[in-house]
Motif scaffolding. Structure first.
Motif, PDB file in Angstrom:
ATOM      1  N   GLU A 151     -57.363 -11.662 -17.434  1.00  0.00           N
ATOM      2  CA  GLU A 151     -58.084 -12.098 -16.237  1.00  0.00           C
ATOM      3  C   GLU A 151     -59.095 -13.185 -16.614  1.00  0.00           C
ATOM      4  OE1 GLU A 151     -57.626 -11.483 -12.976  1.00  0.00           O
ATOM      5  OE2 GLU A 151     -59.120 -13.079 -12.976  1.00  0.00           O
ATOM      6  N   PHE A 152     -59.171 -14.212 -15.774  1.00  0.00           N
ATOM      7  CA  PHE A 152     -60.052 -15.344 -16.084  1.00  0.00           C
ATOM      8  C   PHE A 152     -61.206 -15.492 -15.098  1.00  0.00           C
ATOM      9  CE2 PHE A 152     -55.910 -16.269 -17.922  1.00  0.00           C
ATOM     10  CZ  PHE A 152     -56.254 -16.612 -19.223  1.00  0.00           C
ATOM     11  N   LEU A 153     -61.386 -14.505 -14.204  1.00  0.00           N
ATOM     12  CA  LEU A 153     -62.447 -14.666 -13.200  1.00  0.00           C
ATOM     13  C   LEU A 153     -63.825 -14.700 -13.861  1.00  0.00           C
ATOM     14  CD1 LEU A 153     -64.066 -11.750 -12.744  1.00  0.00           C
ATOM     15  CD2 LEU A 153     -61.991 -11.172 -11.542  1.00  0.00           C
ATOM     16  N   ARG A 154     -64.756 -15.393 -13.193  1.00  0.00           N
ATOM     17  CA  ARG A 154     -66.158 -15.411 -13.635  1.00  0.00           C
ATOM     18  C   ARG A 154     -66.968 -14.548 -12.685  1.00  0.00           C
ATOM     19  NH1 ARG A 154     -67.243 -21.295 -12.349  1.00  0.00           N
ATOM     20  NH2 ARG A 154     -65.736 -20.593 -10.806  1.00  0.00           N
ATOM     21  N   GLU A 155     -67.937 -13.828 -13.215  1.00  0.00           N
ATOM     22  CA  GLU A 155     -68.823 -13.076 -12.327  1.00  0.00           C
ATOM     23  C   GLU A 155     -69.609 -14.060 -11.471  1.00  0.00           C
ATOM     24  OE1 GLU A 155     -71.108 -10.166 -14.526  1.00  0.00           O
ATOM     25  OE2 GLU A 155     -69.310  -9.557 -15.606  1.00  0.00           O
ATOM     26  N   LYS A 207     -56.092 -15.694 -23.850  1.00  0.00           N
ATOM     27  CA  LYS A 207     -57.384 -15.251 -23.285  1.00  0.00           C
ATOM     28  C   LYS A 207     -58.529 -15.507 -24.265  1.00  0.00           C
ATOM     29  CE  LYS A 207     -60.502 -13.446 -20.827  1.00  0.00           C
ATOM     30  NZ  LYS A 207     -61.037 -14.141 -19.659  1.00  0.00           N
ATOM     31  N   ILE A 218     -69.984 -25.066 -24.619  1.00  0.00           N
ATOM     32  CA  ILE A 218     -71.398 -24.864 -24.261  1.00  0.00           C
ATOM     33  C   ILE A 218     -72.274 -25.037 -25.498  1.00  0.00           C
ATOM     34  CG2 ILE A 218     -73.096 -23.160 -23.458  1.00  0.00           C
ATOM     35  CD1 ILE A 218     -70.716 -21.799 -21.927  1.00  0.00           C
ATOM     36  N   PHE A 252     -68.755 -26.865 -17.947  1.00  0.00           N
ATOM     37  CA  PHE A 252     -69.241 -26.140 -19.133  1.00  0.00           C
ATOM     38  C   PHE A 252     -69.944 -27.059 -20.128  1.00  0.00           C
ATOM     39  CE2 PHE A 252     -68.202 -21.616 -18.913  1.00  0.00           C
ATOM     40  CZ  PHE A 252     -67.743 -21.626 -17.613  1.00  0.00           C
ATOM     41  N   LEU A 253     -70.643 -28.048 -19.573  1.00  0.00           N
ATOM     42  CA  LEU A 253     -71.450 -28.942 -20.400  1.00  0.00           C
ATOM     43  C   LEU A 253     -72.913 -28.901 -19.949  1.00  0.00           C
ATOM     44  CD1 LEU A 253     -69.235 -32.139 -20.950  1.00  0.00           C
ATOM     45  CD2 LEU A 253     -69.858 -30.385 -22.618  1.00  0.00           C
ATOM     46  N   HIS A 254     -73.331 -27.759 -19.371  1.00  0.00           N
ATOM     47  CA  HIS A 254     -74.735 -27.628 -18.992  1.00  0.00           C
ATOM     48  C   HIS A 254     -75.495 -26.992 -20.146  1.00  0.00           C
ATOM     49  CE1 HIS A 254     -73.907 -28.822 -14.919  1.00  0.00           C
ATOM     50  NE2 HIS A 254     -72.916 -27.951 -14.880  1.00  0.00           N
ATOM     51  N   TYR A 259     -75.085 -19.123 -24.305  1.00  0.00           N
ATOM     52  CA  TYR A 259     -74.245 -18.324 -23.423  1.00  0.00           C
ATOM     53  C   TYR A 259     -74.531 -16.837 -23.627  1.00  0.00           C
ATOM     54  CZ  TYR A 259     -71.286 -17.833 -27.610  1.00  0.00           C
ATOM     55  OH  TYR A 259     -70.838 -17.576 -28.874  1.00  0.00           O
ATOM     56  N   GLY A 260     -74.398 -16.067 -22.530  1.00  0.00           N
ATOM     57  CA  GLY A 260     -74.529 -14.615 -22.594  1.00  0.00           C
ATOM     58  C   GLY A 260     -73.407 -13.992 -21.786  1.00  0.00           C
ATOM     59  N   CYS A 263     -68.587 -11.232 -21.639  1.00  0.00           N
ATOM     60  CA  CYS A 263     -67.330 -11.708 -22.245  1.00  0.00           C
ATOM     61  C   CYS A 263     -67.523 -12.614 -23.459  1.00  0.00           C
ATOM     62  CB  CYS A 263     -66.498 -12.429 -21.193  1.00  0.00           C
ATOM     63  SG  CYS A 263     -65.891 -11.294 -19.932  1.00  0.00           S
ATOM     64  N   PHE A 323     -77.567 -12.783 -16.878  1.00  0.00           N
ATOM     65  CA  PHE A 323     -77.043 -13.808 -17.801  1.00  0.00           C
ATOM     66  C   PHE A 323     -76.627 -15.082 -17.078  1.00  0.00           C
ATOM     67  CE2 PHE A 323     -72.373 -14.130 -17.574  1.00  0.00           C
ATOM     68  CZ  PHE A 323     -72.059 -13.051 -16.743  1.00  0.00           C
ATOM     69  N   LYS A 324     -76.445 -14.963 -15.757  1.00  0.00           N
ATOM     70  CA  LYS A 324     -76.151 -16.129 -14.915  1.00  0.00           C
ATOM     71  C   LYS A 324     -76.508 -15.734 -13.484  1.00  0.00           C
ATOM     72  CE  LYS A 324     -71.857 -16.882 -13.688  1.00  0.00           C
ATOM     73  NZ  LYS A 324     -70.412 -17.097 -13.641  1.00  0.00           N
ATOM     74  N   ARG A 413     -82.890 -24.383 -17.708  1.00  0.00           N
ATOM     75  CA  ARG A 413     -81.593 -24.744 -17.107  1.00  0.00           C
ATOM     76  C   ARG A 413     -81.596 -26.167 -16.564  1.00  0.00           C
ATOM     77  NH1 ARG A 413     -77.569 -20.790 -18.264  1.00  0.00           N
ATOM     78  NH2 ARG A 413     -78.640 -18.810 -18.351  1.00  0.00           N
TER      79      ARG A 413
HETATM   80  C1  UDX Z   1     -66.599 -16.030 -18.547  1.00  0.00           C
HETATM   81  C2  UDX Z   1     -65.396 -16.976 -18.374  1.00  0.00           C
HETATM   82  O1  UDX Z   1     -65.824 -18.188 -17.752  1.00  0.00           O
HETATM   83  C3  UDX Z   1     -64.314 -16.317 -17.534  1.00  0.00           C
HETATM   84  O2  UDX Z   1     -63.180 -17.172 -17.447  1.00  0.00           O
HETATM   85  C4  UDX Z   1     -63.928 -15.018 -18.207  1.00  0.00           C
HETATM   86  O3  UDX Z   1     -62.957 -14.365 -17.448  1.00  0.00           O
HETATM   87  C5  UDX Z   1     -65.148 -14.115 -18.378  1.00  0.00           C
HETATM   88  O4  UDX Z   1     -66.154 -14.816 -19.127  1.00  0.00           O
HETATM   89  P1  UDX Z   1     -68.639 -15.238 -17.049  1.00  0.00           P
HETATM   90  O5  UDX Z   1     -69.147 -14.674 -18.337  1.00  0.00           O
HETATM   91  O6  UDX Z   1     -68.609 -14.380 -15.844  1.00  0.00           O
HETATM   92  O7  UDX Z   1     -67.153 -15.793 -17.259  1.00  0.00           O
HETATM   93  O8  UDX Z   1     -69.543 -16.515 -16.662  1.00  0.00           O
HETATM   94  P2  UDX Z   1     -69.548 -18.063 -17.078  1.00  0.00           P
HETATM   95  O9  UDX Z   1     -69.773 -18.835 -15.848  1.00  0.00           O
HETATM   96  O10 UDX Z   1     -68.407 -18.456 -17.914  1.00  0.00           O
HETATM   97  O11 UDX Z   1     -70.881 -18.148 -17.956  1.00  0.00           O
HETATM   98  C6  UDX Z   1     -70.994 -17.524 -19.229  1.00  0.00           C
HETATM   99  C7  UDX Z   1     -72.294 -17.906 -19.890  1.00  0.00           C
HETATM  100  O12 UDX Z   1     -72.296 -19.291 -20.253  1.00  0.00           O
HETATM  101  C8  UDX Z   1     -73.535 -17.721 -18.985  1.00  0.00           C
HETATM  102  O13 UDX Z   1     -74.579 -17.208 -19.769  1.00  0.00           O
HETATM  103  C9  UDX Z   1     -73.836 -19.128 -18.507  1.00  0.00           C
HETATM  104  O14 UDX Z   1     -75.183 -19.322 -18.176  1.00  0.00           O
HETATM  105  C10 UDX Z   1     -73.443 -19.936 -19.741  1.00  0.00           C
HETATM  106  N1  UDX Z   1     -73.100 -21.335 -19.428  1.00  0.00           N
HETATM  107  C11 UDX Z   1     -71.988 -21.611 -18.692  1.00  0.00           C
HETATM  108  C12 UDX Z   1     -73.902 -22.365 -19.912  1.00  0.00           C
HETATM  109  O15 UDX Z   1     -74.912 -22.121 -20.584  1.00  0.00           O
HETATM  110  N2  UDX Z   1     -73.547 -23.656 -19.635  1.00  0.00           N
HETATM  111  C13 UDX Z   1     -72.429 -23.981 -18.911  1.00  0.00           C
HETATM  112  O16 UDX Z   1     -72.178 -25.174 -18.724  1.00  0.00           O
HETATM  113  C14 UDX Z   1     -71.633 -22.922 -18.410  1.00  0.00           C
END
Ligand code: UDX
Ligand code: NAD
Length: 438
Positions: A151-155, A207, A218, A252-254, A259-260, A263, A323-324, A413
């Motif tokens: 599964e690739f969904l994001r929370e 995956k 990131i 994903f370049l923020h 990252y937290g 996953c 975490f987000k 951020r």
């Molecule tokens: C991630 C994957 O994106 C998703 O495909 C997988 O199924 C589960 O893990 P998720 O953890 O829900 O999803 O959130 P995501 O939006 O990917 O963010 C993960 C972390 O990266 C967060 O802490 C977020 O703040 C950080 N992040 C993301 C950054 O710091 N910069 C970015 O540009 C994107």
């Protein structure tokens, strides 16, 4: 079709509700009775935008049910998804597969007729083989095919991600299972989501490779942010400048506090472990893990520096703990390490989060929680934005400036244009930008 989800967590509940919304009959099973009882009564145990309505609608339509009885649910199922947790195993960082294997045993004892067993949990390469072995050992008469379907969904964006995924990966070479999985995903296929069929081990690796690549992306921009600060460049413009190249892409370049979540941290470490086991190290991911680990404490040092090099006895107000944004999930949230480090340095931390405070209160003893940004800012020596919830995007800096002891804003951020903050007399500290202000 009759589908069963084993595990009604972030993935199982969202996938189950969405499959029901597409017209399938779904039973979500969980071993936590209070969770199932709550769901039956219309109480959603997690915060995920849009989930409440979709669960309610499908429950009312009779397509979505909740149960603790795995055997009864599995008996008549066409497809059983395993969507249980695969956390880091304490001690060695490998994925803990005990929940997956326990579910496999319970499923094996209950199946009747041809049943497709699908691992939707994120599991290391080879887990499908072991699930199949367990099922055949537990019930040699079982007629099953074991498929990988990560599964690739994001929370926070889970429903949209599930209903309109970039792709659906299905790992099986079993002809009957391929037909069943086509049927399961027919509604999404009609949404033009590409179905990618491959071998089970390939699917399992896809995956981990996807998550590791995103975590690496990131981490790359975070290191470029540090460099940008030193050389007097602006990381947001660098990200835009490289992201417009289609080969790189702007997502994903923020830059931020690292990252937290539930996953990336565990999956990167698990991939490193698998690679080491096979004597084929993934050094880029090893570096990614190490760099991200140090980043959270580095963010705490940034806050200490913004407070003049010492936070002893100073009040630091933290905006955002999850975490987000748009989730209540505190797993591996950068705020945890940042607040711990600030407290280790003698800071008095006050915090606020729109949805994460119930979980945060358990995890952050010694922190005072407030009801909004303005309450925690009162008398503060610095205000720090850790998680970019929408409600922090239009802060009243004039009001904040009047409430605070020192007008210092640390924007981990890069939500605000510098000038919007400094014109109210604040000193602004972003990530990968030059500090500016009074
Ligand atoms: C991630 C994957 O994106 C998703 O495909 C997988 O199924 C589960 O893990 P998720 O953890 O829900 O999803 O959130 P995501 O939006 O990917 O963010 C993960 C972390 O990266 C967060 O802490 C977020 O703040 C950080 N992040 C993301 C950054 O710091 N910069 C970015 O540009 C994107
Ligand atoms: P979660 O902890 O929110 O939910 C797992 C649920 O499974 C829990 O409610 C638990 O009680 C239940 N469970 C465990 N063993 C069971 C059993 N034998 N029978 C019935 N229920 C059982 O986990 P999650 O965040 O939904 O993640 C599940 C899997 O999906 C993990 O492998 C994760 O890596 C992966 N994944 C998660 C996300 C995400 O955004 N959270 C995205 C993609 C993939």
């Amino acid at each position: 079709m009759r589908l069963v989800m084993i595990g009604a967590g972030y993935v199982g509940l969202v996938s189950g509700a969405c499959f029901a919304d597409f017209g399938h009959d779904v039973i979500c099973v969980d071993k936590i009775e209070s969770k199932i009882e709550a769901l039956r009564n219309g109480v959603i145990p997690i915060f995920e935008p849009g989930l409440q309505k979709i669960v309610e609608d499908n429950q009312n339509a009779g397509r979505l049910q909740f149960s603790t009885d795995i055997a009864a649910a599995v008996r008549d199922a066409d497809v059983v998804f395993i969507a249980v947790g695969t956390p880091s195993r304490r001690g060695d960082g490998h994925a803990d597969l005990s929940y997956v294997y326990a579910a496999a045993r319970e499923i094996a004892l209950a199946v009747t007729g041809f049943t497709v067993i699908v691992t939707k949990s994120t599991v290391p390469v080879g887990t499908g083989d072991e699930v199949e072995r367990i099922i055949r050992e537990t019930n040699p008469a079982a007629d099953v095919a074991v498929v990988s379907n990560p599964e690739f969904l994001r929370e926070g964006a889970a429903i949209a991600d599930f209903k309109r995924p970039d792709r659906i990966v299905i790992g099986t070479e079993d002809a009957r299972a391929i037909e069943v999985m086509r049927e399961v995903y027919r509604p999404l296929y009609l949404n033009e989501a590409p179905l990618l069929f491959c071998e089970r081990r390939t699917s399992e690796l896809i995956k981990y490779a996807a998550n590791a690549f995103l975590a690496m992306k990131i981490t790359f921009i975070n290191e470029i942010a540090d460099l940008a600060e030193r050389v007097g460049a602006d990381v947001q413009k660098v990200a835009k400048g490289i992201g417009l190249d289609k080969r790189i892409g702007g997502k994903f370049l923020h830059a931020g506090p690292g990252y937290g979540g539930s996953c990336f941290p565990k999956d990167t470490v698990a991939l490193v472990k698998t690679a080491q086991d096979y004597d084929s190290p993934v050094r880029l991911i090893e570096a990614t893990v190490a760099v991200n680990d140090t980043r959270k404490r580095a963010m705490a040092r940034k806050i200490v520096a913004a407070c003049g090099g010492d936070v002893r006895g100073k009040k630091v107000a933290i905006l955002g703990l999850t975490f987000k944004p748009n989730t209540d999930d505190m797993r591996e949230a950068p705020s945890l390490a940042i607040i711990q480090a600030l407290q280790d340095n003698g800071a008095i931390v006050h915090a606020y989060d729109p949805e994460g405070m119930a979980a945060a209160k358990e995890l952050l003893p010694g922190t005072t929680f407030g009801k909004d940004a303005y309450e925690i800012a009162e008398g503060a020596d610095a205000l720090v934005l850790v998680t970019e919830w929408d409600e922090f995007r239009a802060l009243d800096f004039r009001r904040l400036g009047n409430l605070m002891t020192s007008a210092v804003f640390v924007d981990l951020r890069n939500v605000y244009p510098v000038r919007e903050v400094t014109r109210h007399g604040f000193i602004y500290h972003g990530v990968g930008r030059r500090n500016s202000g009074a």
